[in-house]
Structure formats: C-alpha cells, structure tokens
Design a protein around this motif. Sequence first.
Motif, PDB file in Angstrom:
ATOM      1  N   VAL A   1       0.838  -1.262  -0.093  1.00 19.39           N
ATOM      2  CA  VAL A   1       0.020   0.108   0.087  1.00 19.39           C
ATOM      3  C   VAL A   1       0.744   1.175   0.147  1.00 19.39           C
ATOM      4  O   VAL A   1       0.549   2.085  -0.935  1.00 19.39           O
ATOM      5  N   GLY A   2       2.046   1.324   0.867  1.00 23.65           N
ATOM      6  CA  GLY A   2       2.803   2.383   0.743  1.00 23.65           C
ATOM      7  C   GLY A   2       3.452   2.563  -0.441  1.00 23.65           C
ATOM      8  O   GLY A   2       3.571   3.684  -1.020  1.00 23.65           O
ATOM      9  N   LEU A   3       3.950   1.543  -1.000  1.00 21.55           N
ATOM     10  CA  LEU A   3       4.538   1.511  -2.382  1.00 21.55           C
ATOM     11  C   LEU A   3       3.643   2.010  -3.277  1.00 21.55           C
ATOM     12  O   LEU A   3       4.037   2.903  -4.268  1.00 21.55           O
ATOM     13  N   VAL A   4       2.464   1.702  -3.596  1.00 16.32           N
ATOM     14  CA  VAL A   4       1.152   2.489  -4.275  1.00 16.32           C
ATOM     15  C   VAL A   4       1.403   3.807  -4.153  1.00 16.32           C
ATOM     16  O   VAL A   4       1.350   4.754  -5.412  1.00 16.32           O
TER      17      VAL A   4
ATOM     18  N   GLU B   1     -10.585 -15.747 -11.607  1.00 23.25           N
ATOM     19  CA  GLU B   1     -10.997 -14.791 -12.692  1.00 23.25           C
ATOM     20  C   GLU B   1     -12.118 -13.908 -12.407  1.00 23.25           C
ATOM     21  O   GLU B   1     -12.375 -12.882 -12.829  1.00 23.25           O
ATOM     22  N   ASP B   2     -12.823 -14.100 -11.133  1.00 18.10           N
ATOM     23  CA  ASP B   2     -13.654 -13.112 -10.509  1.00 18.10           C
ATOM     24  C   ASP B   2     -13.122 -12.053  -9.985  1.00 18.10           C
ATOM     25  O   ASP B   2     -13.740 -10.918 -10.026  1.00 18.10           O
ATOM     26  N   TYR B   3     -11.945 -11.671 -10.189  1.00 21.88           N
ATOM     27  CA  TYR B   3     -11.132 -10.583  -9.580  1.00 21.88           C
ATOM     28  C   TYR B   3     -10.551  -9.710 -10.841  1.00 21.88           C
ATOM     29  O   TYR B   3      -9.908  -8.779 -10.526  1.00 21.88           O
ATOM     30  N   THR B   4     -10.544 -10.494 -11.872  1.00 24.44           N
ATOM     31  CA  THR B   4      -9.557  -9.661 -13.103  1.00 24.44           C
ATOM     32  C   THR B   4     -10.599  -8.452 -13.754  1.00 24.44           C
ATOM     33  O   THR B   4      -9.815  -7.593 -14.242  1.00 24.44           O
ATOM     34  N   GLY B   5     -11.602  -8.119 -13.535  1.00 25.98           N
ATOM     35  CA  GLY B   5     -12.134  -7.147 -13.860  1.00 25.98           C
ATOM     36  C   GLY B   5     -11.823  -5.793 -13.382  1.00 25.98           C
ATOM     37  O   GLY B   5     -11.860  -4.784 -14.080  1.00 25.98           O
ATOM     38  N   SER B   6     -11.508  -5.687 -12.219  1.00 30.50           N
ATOM     39  CA  SER B   6     -10.809  -4.467 -11.427  1.00 30.50           C
ATOM     40  C   SER B   6      -9.364  -4.314 -12.050  1.00 30.50           C
ATOM     41  O   SER B   6      -9.099  -2.855 -12.370  1.00 30.50           O
ATOM     42  N   PHE B   7      -8.783  -5.110 -12.676  1.00 30.83           N
ATOM     43  CA  PHE B   7      -7.458  -4.929 -13.350  1.00 30.83           C
ATOM     44  C   PHE B   7      -7.669  -4.348 -14.433  1.00 30.83           C
ATOM     45  O   PHE B   7      -6.862  -3.287 -14.933  1.00 30.83           O
ATOM     46  N   VAL B   8      -8.689  -4.870 -15.292  1.00 26.44           N
ATOM     47  CA  VAL B   8      -8.927  -4.368 -16.711  1.00 26.44           C
ATOM     48  C   VAL B   8      -9.535  -2.873 -16.483  1.00 26.44           C
ATOM     49  O   VAL B   8      -9.001  -1.909 -17.361  1.00 26.44           O
ATOM     50  N   LEU B   9     -10.340  -2.538 -15.388  1.00 23.08           N
ATOM     51  CA  LEU B   9     -10.750  -1.036 -15.155  1.00 23.08           C
ATOM     52  C   LEU B   9      -9.591  -0.159 -15.070  1.00 23.08           C
ATOM     53  O   LEU B   9      -9.405   1.007 -15.560  1.00 23.08           O
ATOM     54  N   LEU B  10      -8.678  -0.746 -14.004  1.00 22.15           N
ATOM     55  CA  LEU B  10      -7.693   0.328 -13.693  1.00 22.15           C
ATOM     56  C   LEU B  10      -6.625   0.448 -14.873  1.00 22.15           C
ATOM     57  O   LEU B  10      -5.894   1.387 -15.033  1.00 22.15           O
ATOM     58  N   ALA B  11      -6.385  -0.485 -15.870  1.00 21.11           N
ATOM     59  CA  ALA B  11      -5.600  -0.274 -16.843  1.00 21.11           C
ATOM     60  C   ALA B  11      -6.115   0.391 -18.021  1.00 21.11           C
ATOM     61  O   ALA B  11      -5.467   1.266 -18.716  1.00 21.11           O
ATOM     62  N   ALA B  12      -7.496   0.328 -18.282  1.00 23.84           N
ATOM     63  CA  ALA B  12      -8.176   0.849 -19.367  1.00 23.84           C
ATOM     64  C   ALA B  12      -8.144   2.573 -19.085  1.00 23.84           C
ATOM     65  O   ALA B  12      -8.853   3.168 -18.197  1.00 23.84           O
TER      66      ALA B  12
ATOM     67  N   THR C   1      -5.610   7.261  -9.456  1.00 28.90           N
ATOM     68  CA  THR C   1      -4.128   7.062  -9.179  1.00 28.90           C
ATOM     69  C   THR C   1      -3.794   6.929  -7.764  1.00 28.90           C
ATOM     70  O   THR C   1      -4.418   7.813  -6.948  1.00 28.90           O
ATOM     71  N   GLY C   2      -3.053   6.145  -7.115  1.00 28.31           N
ATOM     72  CA  GLY C   2      -2.687   6.024  -5.625  1.00 28.31           C
ATOM     73  C   GLY C   2      -3.819   5.302  -4.854  1.00 28.31           C
ATOM     74  O   GLY C   2      -3.883   5.343  -3.573  1.00 28.31           O
ATOM     75  N   ALA C   3      -4.731   4.702  -5.869  1.00 28.87           N
ATOM     76  CA  ALA C   3      -5.742   3.924  -5.399  1.00 28.87           C
ATOM     77  C   ALA C   3      -5.546   2.254  -4.975  1.00 28.87           C
ATOM     78  O   ALA C   3      -4.989   1.732  -5.788  1.00 28.87           O
ATOM     79  N   VAL C   4      -6.376   1.692  -3.889  1.00 27.60           N
ATOM     80  CA  VAL C   4      -6.343   0.317  -3.744  1.00 27.60           C
ATOM     81  C   VAL C   4      -7.556  -0.272  -3.718  1.00 27.60           C
ATOM     82  O   VAL C   4      -8.328   0.062  -2.729  1.00 27.60           O
ATOM     83  N   PHE C   5      -8.092  -0.880  -4.686  1.00 30.39           N
ATOM     84  CA  PHE C   5      -9.475  -1.468  -4.793  1.00 30.39           C
ATOM     85  C   PHE C   5      -9.488  -2.715  -3.986  1.00 30.39           C
ATOM     86  O   PHE C   5      -8.941  -3.647  -4.274  1.00 30.39           O
ATOM     87  N   ASP C   6     -10.272  -2.567  -2.774  1.00 30.75           N
ATOM     88  CA  ASP C   6     -10.588  -3.728  -2.059  1.00 30.75           C
ATOM     89  C   ASP C   6     -11.793  -4.462  -2.612  1.00 30.75           C
ATOM     90  O   ASP C   6     -12.847  -3.929  -2.463  1.00 30.75           O
TER      91      ASP C   6
END
Length: 275
Positions: free
Chosen positions: A164-167, A228-239, A247-252
Amino acid sequence: MGWLEGYSVVVTGAGSGLGLAIVERFITEGARVVAFDRSEEKLKTLKVRLGSDVEIVVGDVRSSRDNAEAVRVAVTTFGKLDTFIGNAGLWDFGGSLPDTDAEKLDSGFDELFGVNVKGYLLGAKAAHPALRASGGSIIFTLSNAAFYPGGGGPLYVASKHAGVGLVKQLAYELAPDVRVNAVAPGGMNTDLRGPASLGLADTPIGEAVPIDDFMEQSLCLHYAAKAEDYTGSFVLLAAKDQSRTVTGAVFDVSSLGVPARPTESLGIPSALAKD
C-alpha cells in the motif's frame, strides 16, 4: 471491441492462478501480453494455448535484469508498454510470531519480502520509462491483508501493507505521467505457495488450507471466489478511458467477513511452527 484493444501489458507471476487469469482476461479485452514467470514449463503451456497474443519471459521478479528483459520484450514485440502488472507473490501459510522459529522468520522475511515488495519495486523501475512514454499505468496485486489482520501471518500481512505504501509513494513520484494503483482480492484456491527457505515452495494454498470452505463460511456473500472473478478490476484500472483520474488507489474487492486466520479457524496447525 474490448476495453484494452491494442494495449501492451506485462504480467508477473503469469504462469498460474490469478496471474494466468489476468493474462487470459486481458487478451479477451484486446491486449497483447508478456507473461513473466519463473516456471518455464507453465509459460510454455500458456504460449501453446494462447499463441501470438502472448510472449513469455522466464525469470525471477527479484532480478532487475529479468524485469528489464520482460519490459524489453513488450516494447520490442508489441511496440510499446501500456501497463505493468506486478502480481507474483508468496504467502506465509499463516505462521504467527509466537509459533515461528526465529531463524525461519529471518530467512522467510528475506524471501517473502523479496518477491512481494522488492519484486514490485524493481518491476516498476524497469517499466517506468516505457510507461512514461505511453502514458501508461502500474497495477499491483495486494490482498485484503493489506487492510486487515488475519489474512496470513506477520510476514505476509506486513508485506501487503508495505505494498500500500509503495502504491501511494509511486503514484506521488510518477505523476502525472504514470498512474499507479492496486487490486486487493480476497482468498482463492490457486497455486499460491510459500517461501522455499521455509520448505513451503511445493505446497499450494489449496492443498494446505481448505480455502474454499473457509471463504464460504466466513464471508457475507458465502462465495468462494475464483481467480477470474477478480480480473475485472485490473481491466478497469488498466483502461485509460475508464480510469484516467484514478491513481494511488487500492481497490478492496474482497467480500466482507470476519477477520480470522484460515489455519486457526479451521483447526490447521501453522506451517511455520517450531519443531
């Protein structure tokens, strides 16, 4: 057309589990991916199945040279790099401080933090120039253990809090050119393993802990999530078009539940216990 059409992406820990699920999802969204993992066998299998949309790099995320090679392959093969996903990780199998031998804590810390923290830092360092050129982003895989106790022992939980600190620090340093975020999934039955220095490299989490039962019993959704249930958040943040201001966010993205160490709540002895 997918959200990531034409994107070039590096994913570490891509040979199995969540990393593999991310690779597969990103390809369906239109991306081409460099899959970076230490298992040559897993990567070769992945390459045969996914074909020209994926290139593979065998290496160790703790090596700055190997991280640089993954980035080089992405830029050389796909012309650029849009997203670097630091996903490779180790779990400590819930070994508590009182029950863990001091020598095991010593060696386990170095190996686990080397992968879970240094691996992310070196990956970000290698990817930064290419991401700056493309206006891209970095995404790290963290865990609900980045927010709460009970998702492992002190080694794992501390490493995820460090993430989290690194992000936040990298989001601050790399702005405005590169966005830096993370996704914090809950537990899942994958090939996630532990430090070799602790004798845990050959034991997947699903064999050591009945993780699906634990998730179904303890979480309010009563659902054992799959990778695979968790991959959508990665797509959202990459797009870029979907998350340009993030930026600087951690999606729980874990389900609410009762914080409890799976090993204790299910009556399983610590894997790091003293002899």
